[in-house]
Design an enzyme around this catalytic site. Structure first.
Site, PDB file in Angstrom:
ATOM      1  N   HIS A 237      43.460  58.457  47.165  1.00  0.00           N
ATOM      2  CA  HIS A 237      44.888  58.261  46.938  1.00  0.00           C
ATOM      3  C   HIS A 237      45.720  59.202  47.804  1.00  0.00           C
ATOM      4  O   HIS A 237      45.387  60.361  48.023  1.00  0.00           O
ATOM      5  CB  HIS A 237      45.248  58.425  45.461  1.00  0.00           C
ATOM      6  CG  HIS A 237      44.765  59.712  44.849  1.00  0.00           C
ATOM      7  ND1 HIS A 237      44.884  59.976  43.513  1.00  0.00           N
ATOM      8  CD2 HIS A 237      44.171  60.793  45.378  1.00  0.00           C
ATOM      9  CE1 HIS A 237      44.379  61.163  43.247  1.00  0.00           C
ATOM     10  NE2 HIS A 237      43.937  61.675  44.368  1.00  0.00           N
ATOM     11  N   GLY A 238      46.805  58.655  48.324  1.00  0.00           N
ATOM     12  CA  GLY A 238      47.731  59.447  49.124  1.00  0.00           C
ATOM     13  C   GLY A 238      47.300  59.692  50.548  1.00  0.00           C
ATOM     14  O   GLY A 238      47.975  60.402  51.292  1.00  0.00           O
TER      15      GLY A 238
END
Length: 364
Positions: A237-238
């Site tokens: 994520h990210g």
């Protein structure tokens, strides 16, 4: 298709019978009469002596060891890739919606969209022109899919994901599922952190089979334009990548790491979280990246190091058994010398005392 026709379509010169019939493509080792192959480097010239191919694609200035029809260009591999497209086109669904598909009434479909059997498309989804959704694909609410995309069988696109134009999502890929976010609690258990962000795939991105790209807790996971991702890759994520990156099979990228443009990550390498990888970086297979890498570097090993240093280390490592045997011999020799020195020490002391002692009543 005749040789001259192929040359015309590929935009390159040819040598040989212009009316030579070509009906397919194959490797040099497997080609049969009537097939076209290619030779990318001079070191493969011995294969040319054995091939049954009727024609080959070769580099412009390469001297061939025997007469054979050929097409010439600066990049034979690229020309061969284009030639494959002349003889083979992947399966395409017929335009329209299969009767077994479940499509929410709010879904917006562009022109020429094809939706295969047992597809599920939930509310608020928009799908661009000429995109193909293959069997058993599931698209969660409020997803945006661009034009001319291919979503192959059994892939899953989670809520709020945005997919640009000309993207390929291969079978079994999961785009936009929860990122792996958990908070430790005093009692040793974990509290799950909801992932409220989204995934964005820019134009021309390709995602391999069974690859997963997680959505962020907040903000975006973004894959840059033209990036190609192989099978079995995990992108946390990210994560953000620049444009035209290449990420090979079984790579793992931990959360919030940022890749520059034209980064290459070879197979099975792993990147820790919150790193900055500069433009043009190349990471060798099975490398463990534990800190930032400046632009333009090529690294290898664990922990990663410049590839020139890694090669030196590997050269030494191959001789470790020999070095160990030499070290043991030297240790034995040193131990023997020390023992001999200890054995001689008392005799030397007695000799020293005898020389210095004078007999009574004598000058000697």
């Amino acid at each position: 298709m005749q040789l001259q026709e192929i040359a015309q379509k590929l935009g390159c010169p040819y040598e040989g019978d212009p009316n030579l019939e070509i009906h397919g493509v194959a490797s040099l080792a497997e080609a049969r009469p009537g097939e076209l192959s290619f030779l990318s480097e001079a070191r493969y010239l011995p294969l040319l002596e054995q091939t049954q191919a009727s024609a080959v694609i070769v580099e412009e200035s390469l001297v061939l060891p025997r007469p054979i029809a050929c097409l010439r260009g600066k990049d034979p591999r690229l020309l061969f890739a284009q030639a494959i497209e002349l003889f083979y086109q992947p399966y395409r669904l017929p335009v329209g919606i299969h009767p077994t598909a479940v499509i929410d009434p709010s879904v917006e479909l562009g022109e020429g969209v094809a939706i295969g059997p047992h597809v599920v498309v939930m509310e608020g989804v928009k799908i661009g022109d000429y995109t193909q959704i293959h069997p058993n694909v599931t698209i969660y609410p409020h997803v945006r899919v661009g034009s001319r995309c291919q979503l192959f069988a059994n892939c899953v696109i989670h809520e709020r994901t945005e997919i640009g134009d000309d993207c390929l999502i291969h079978s079994g890929a999961v785009i936009g599922d929860d990122g792996f976010g958990h908070i430790p609690l005093p009692d040793g258990s974990w509290r799950r952190m909801l992932q409220a962000g989204r995934v964005v795939l820019e134009d021309g991105v390709e995602v391999g089979s069974n690859t997963t790209i997680d959505r962020a807790a907040v903000g975006e996971t973004r894959i840059g334009r033209g990036t190609k991702i192989d099978n079995l890759v995990q992108i946390g994520h990210g994560v953000r990548t620049g444009s035209h990156c290449l990420i090979v099979a079984q790579v793992g990228i931990a959360g919030s790491t940022q890749l520059g443009h034209h980064v290459i990550l070879a197979g099975q390498c792993g990147l820790a979280g919150h790193l900055h990888i500069g433009d043009g970086v190349r990471v060798a297979a099975q490398t463990g990246v534990t800190s930032d890498i400046p632009a333009g570097q090529t690294v290898a090993g664990y922990p990663h190091q410049p590839i020139s240093e890694w090669r030196k280390s590997m050269a030494v490592q191959r001789h470790l058994p020999e070095l160990q045997r030499t070290l043991r011999k030297l240790e034995a020799r040193v131990a023997k010398l020390e023992q001999n020195s200890t054995d001689r020490a008392p005799n030397a002391k007695m000799l020293e005392v005898g020389v210095d002692r004078k007999l009574p009543g004598s000058d000697r």
